[in-house]
Design a protein around this motif. Structure first.
Motif: not given
Length: 470
Positions: A46-50, A273-283
């Motif tokens: 969950e991106w927000s928990k990172i 990087i493989a675990q990162v949702p597409d919309e957050h790859v640039n971040e």
């Protein structure tokens, strides 16, 4: 192609049972990996928990207490250490057959020569017995056994063991390829370096080292010339009872795809990087938020490895690696050793200087380490203090330089690059001896033209497109 489901498991299990080339440990390890994959237990982030790790979790190297100059203290530390190099890779990308670790790096010495010299120097200097362990794959085993014979008289005990050998799975039928008649090496694969923990245990080496009073293993890629034994880190781990430590180093633009350490639900873990949702790859790739990346230099407590392997608790993220071999679509399931960090107690990262990460993945890296940018002392590759820029020059060599043999034939001697910022070479180019490269240099030979940079030429902030530019 229909997606495979857990219904495919019984058929796969019975096929694996019939594969006599696999040990019982390998069979259960493989089935375990496949069933985890088929049940889709991918860990969702969950991106927000990172959270960005604090200095307690990722310790700055310079904040660690230095080791005293007392020889007996140093010997005490080294007596607890095992050095393990991941030696399963072939030098195929650089046009070599056999293990990558036997490519000559500098002054006629290979990666393996340098590693043995380094450990031998420690053993001689401190009167200790640090063993060197090589984890081979079935691809590198035979060659490595022959190669290590030449170190018989060195003051280093060298141990080898093989990582697991798993069958590639034919993607559309989900059956092991060897049971469909692919019985040569291409039917099999080594399942990534995450396999180091169970394989070290299954080989019997882990128990042997524990019985000798060893406590920690330092694991690193055999092609990383910066991965040398560091007593400061070892002392810190013993004092703070850290079961696991990953060395990370600040990202540059060249490392944006490297895995990074994060704090997640109160634990430190590796984010790839493989675990990162597409919309957050640039971040993920930005150097602002994720400032560090994993060097794959790992320090791990041996008792903790034993405990976790016995409990079958090391369920690292599965990396599916689809390939096409001889026209057949196959699947390899792999794991990475760095992903194990979240299963160990009191695990930390340590933010080390970039000098501890000097991998040789391509001939462009070979150019760096063979040049005057580095010197070789006691098996250690040390950077030339005359270079003021903290980062290395960026080097791009065309396909004509890809194989080591071609690379060597195109340089009469390796150019001086202490003052080089970037170099781009394309086409049929060769270099004479004592060439000096400075600033930004580009050398391009037009199609069908041979371009030779003459002996002694100084190329400074210049684009060379033909002899007239020299």
């Amino acid at each position: 192609m229909a997606a495979a489901t857990t219904e495919n498991l019984p058929q796969l299990k019975s096929a694996v049972d019939g594969l006599t080339e696999m040990s019982e440990n390998e069979k259960s390890g493989f089935i375990n990996l496949v069933s985890r994959y088929l049940s889709g237990e991918a860990q969702h982030i969950e991106w927000s928990k990172i959270q960005t790790p604090t200095d307690e979790t990722v310790v700055p190297y310079e904040k660690m207490a230095p080791v005293s100059q007392d020889v007996s203290e140093t010997k005490n530390l080294l007596d607890k250490l095992v050095v393990l190099k991941l030696n399963g890779g072939l030098g195929t990308t650089m046009g070599c057959t056999g293990p990558k670790s036997v490519i000559e790096v500098r002054d006629g010495l290979t990666f393996l020569d340098l590693i043995v010299i380094q450990i031998e120097n420690l053993n001689n200097k401190y009167g200790c017995k640090v063993p060197l362990v090589l984890m081979n794959s079935f691809n590198t085993h035979d060659d490595t056994q022959k190669i290590v014979e030449k170190y018989t008289n060195s003051n280093v005990d060298i141990h080898t063991f093989n990582q697991s050998k798993y069958p590639r799975v034919v993607a559309d039928e989900f059956v092991p390829w060897p049971s469909k008649g692919k019985t040569d090496k291409d039917g099999w694969y080594p399942p990534g370096h995450g396999d180091v923990f169970p394989s070290l245990m299954n080989s019997g080496k882990l128990d042997a080292f524990l019985s000798q009073g060893k406590e920690y293993v330092f694991v690193a890629n055999s092609d990383n010339l910066g991965a040398i034994v560091d007593l400061t880190i070892l002392k810190h781990l013993i004092q703070n009872k850290n079961e696991y430590c990953m060395e990370v180093t600040p990202k540059t633009l060249a490392d944006v795809k490297g895995g990074t350490l994060i704090s997640y639900e109160g634990k430190v873990q590796l984010l790839e990087i493989a675990q990162v949702p597409d919309e957050h790859v640039n971040e993920f790739k930005s150097i602002e938020k994720f400032k560090i990346f994993n060097t794959n230099n790992l320090w791990v407590n041996l008792k903790a490895i034993k405990k976790l392997v016995e409990a079958d608790a090391l369920k690292m993220e599965i990396i599916p690696n689809p390939k096409e071999v001889d026209g057949v679509k196959v699947l390899q399931l792999e794991t990475a050793a760095g992903a194990a960090i979240r299963f160990f107690d009191n695990a930390i990262g340590v933010n080390v200087p970039r000098s501890r990460f000097l991998p040789v993945k391509a001939t462009s890296d070979l150019l760096l380490v063979q040049s005057d940018l580095y010197t070789l002392v006691d098996g250690f590759v040390t950077r030339n203090s005359a270079r003021t820029n903290p980062s290395n020059p960026s080097i791009e060599l065309g396909p004509e330089f890809k194989k080591v043999s071609n690379f060597l034939s195109r340089f009469k001697s390796i150019p001086s690059i202490v003052e080089l910022d970037s170099l781009k070479v394309s086409g049929d180019v060769s270099f004479g001896s004592s060439v000096v490269l400075k600033g930004k240099a580009t050398v391009t030979a037009k199609s069908g033209v041979k371009l030779e940079v003459p002996d002694g030429t100084v190329v400074e902030n210049k684009d060379i497109n033909g002899p007239e530019d020299l």
